[in-house]
Structures are given as structure tokens and as C-alpha cells.
Design a protein around this motif. Sequence first.
Motif, PDB file in Angstrom:
ATOM      1  N   TYR A 104      16.516  -1.429  -3.248  1.00 31.22           N
ATOM      2  CA  TYR A 104      15.709  -0.316  -2.752  1.00 31.22           C
ATOM      3  C   TYR A 104      16.691   0.744  -2.275  1.00 31.22           C
ATOM      4  CZ  TYR A 104      11.833  -3.602  -2.941  1.00 31.22           C
ATOM      5  OH  TYR A 104      10.895  -4.507  -3.367  1.00 31.22           O
ATOM      6  N   ALA A 148      18.290  -2.274   2.362  1.00 34.16           N
ATOM      7  CA  ALA A 148      18.278  -1.223   1.352  1.00 34.16           C
ATOM      8  C   ALA A 148      19.702  -0.888   0.930  1.00 34.16           C
ATOM      9  CB  ALA A 148      17.598   0.032   1.905  1.00 34.16           C
ATOM     10  N   PHE A 194       9.981   2.542   2.017  1.00 35.37           N
ATOM     11  CA  PHE A 194       9.776   1.216   1.441  1.00 35.37           C
ATOM     12  C   PHE A 194       8.366   1.080   0.877  1.00 35.37           C
ATOM     13  CE2 PHE A 194      13.769  -0.221   2.975  1.00 35.37           C
ATOM     14  CZ  PHE A 194      14.039  -1.411   2.301  1.00 35.37           C
TER      15      PHE A 194
END
Length: 329
Positions: free
Chosen positions: A4, A27, A310
Amino acid sequence: MADYEITIIGGGPSGIFAAFYAGLRNAKVQLIESLPELGGQVTAIYPEKTILDIGGYPQIKGRDLIEQQEAQLAEMDVDVKLGTTVTNVKQTETAFEIITNQGITTSQTVIVATGVGAFNPRKLAVDNGADFEGSHLFYSVRDLEHFRDREVLVAGGGDAAIDEALMLTGVASQVYLLHRRDQFRALESAVDRLNASSIKLITPYLIKGLELTDDQRVKVTAKKMRTEAEMTDLVVDDIVVNYGFSAENSVLDNWDVKLTNERGQILADQGGNTEVAGIYAIGDVATFADKQALIATGMGEAPLAVNSAFKFMDPNGRGPMHSTSIHLK
């Protein structure tokens, strides 16, 4: 686990905390800052200022806050790029291109935390002011030791001016505070501390002239407001002017991605969402109804924007859990 990607543009307190929190969520994070060091306005303008709006710290100097944030950030695998200016952000079918003076990277999401952009002090309006800058005239207090055992005049009437005047009482032999009004535009507690201090108030006056004396001090001539020509003179070693700063965030206008803005600030909701899905704004650059421009506010916005990012990248993903969460059955 899929990568991510979150890119944070701006390395002030809110940007640093966003990078740290995004790291907590595993992330892939890059933090881009145009200045050669982190801290944004705090580092560049008021590293010696005592900050009072950070939870858990009764008071903390600006430089110490940034040092603590850098230590916290170091716990995460964040790609920090200093001295890197973002010149454009383009949207592709699957991501965003971030064009900088050091190259091009891509990211699924972008959090804009650029603060007020380029900031310049509102300068003292006297003809020869530039002759005194850096020697006797300053627009921020970056080195307290310069003012040790000196007589200092602070000009201004807001929170920053009062904070600087109070801070200088710890090192200067005498501090004066000159303001063009009898009332100050500051927190009530700050005004109470000012009134209880040894600072000598000069109100309502406005500086009209500076003159270097034979012993290398400065004679300040000030005019009393709402009078024809009632003047007063004061001789001091240094002058600190805090009339605020003018902000310039026009660099955002050059981005291919267009974000609705009001006077250089990006319109966002309290989750950091802008009108462009995948781009978020936090800190001083973001604005929404009834927002208070505090460092604490920007830090609070940081995890909200990361969680919004997210949700955008994984709409079906589960939200974050924390050690302080209570599970009720």
C-alpha cells in the motif's frame, strides 16, 4: 500482504507524524520535503519557541519536538527525501506520478502536508530596515544566546510575539513589547503571563524609524496611534518583529491534479479527503469549517488521512486496531 503506497509531501510536524503512522500500518511510505531538514516552519522560523498545544508535553521547544518526531520516525522504514521539491503531480489510470527536481516516482495515494507553502515575514515598514537585518533586526528567534544580557524590543501583538517576548525574558536583561493597540490578539493565558512578567509594555505605538547610535545600539522612534505627532524614543540592542507571515502556495497551481483551494489552502473534510480520490490534505494547508490552525490539530488529522488512504486502496480492508481499543462482545 500487498504493498500500500503513500507519499507524503511536506515534512512539518503533521507530515512527519503521517509518515510514522503510515509506517505503523505497514505501508510503503516516502516523505518528500523541499527543505534540507525536517520540521517545516517549526525548524525554519521558531525552533526556540515553546509549544504548548502538544498532548503529553506541558511545554516543549520547537526544535525538541522535531527531534522527538525524527526519533519516532526512525522506528519505521520510511524513504525520507530532503531537499526535494515537488513540481507536479499527475494522475494516471492506476496511480499518481510525483515529479520532483530529483526525479519521478509513483504512488497509489498522496497526502499533502505542505503547510502554508513558502512563507515570508511581514517586514518592518521603515526606509532603512534592511540595513539592520541580521545584526540588530530579526523576524524570528532562532538563537536565544544572541540576545543574552541584551535589551530587546519585540514588536507585535499576537500569540507569536508574546511567546517570543516571554521566551526572551529568560536570557535578555530587559524585554519591551511594542504593539499598535492596547489589546493583544493572543490566548488569554499568554496575556495573563505577559501581564505578570517583567516585560515593559509600550502601547499603542507603531515603529516609525531606526537609527544606529555611536555605541552600536539602535534608537527606535515610535508614533503613538491616533495622534498627530506624539512620538517616543527607546534605545535597545535588538529588535524582534513579529507581524506574521505572508504565505505563498502557488506551486499547487502548477500541478496537473487540480485541488480546490481557498487562499492557498486545500478544501478537505475532517478525514483529509479532497475532491480528488486518493489525494488527502492535512495540517495548515488543509481547511474545513471551524478548523483551528494548531500543531495538535494537524497531528490529529494525520492518522485520519492515512486511514482514509487505506480505505481508498482497500475498500474491504479492516480498519486499524490499537492497544487502547476495548473490544465489547
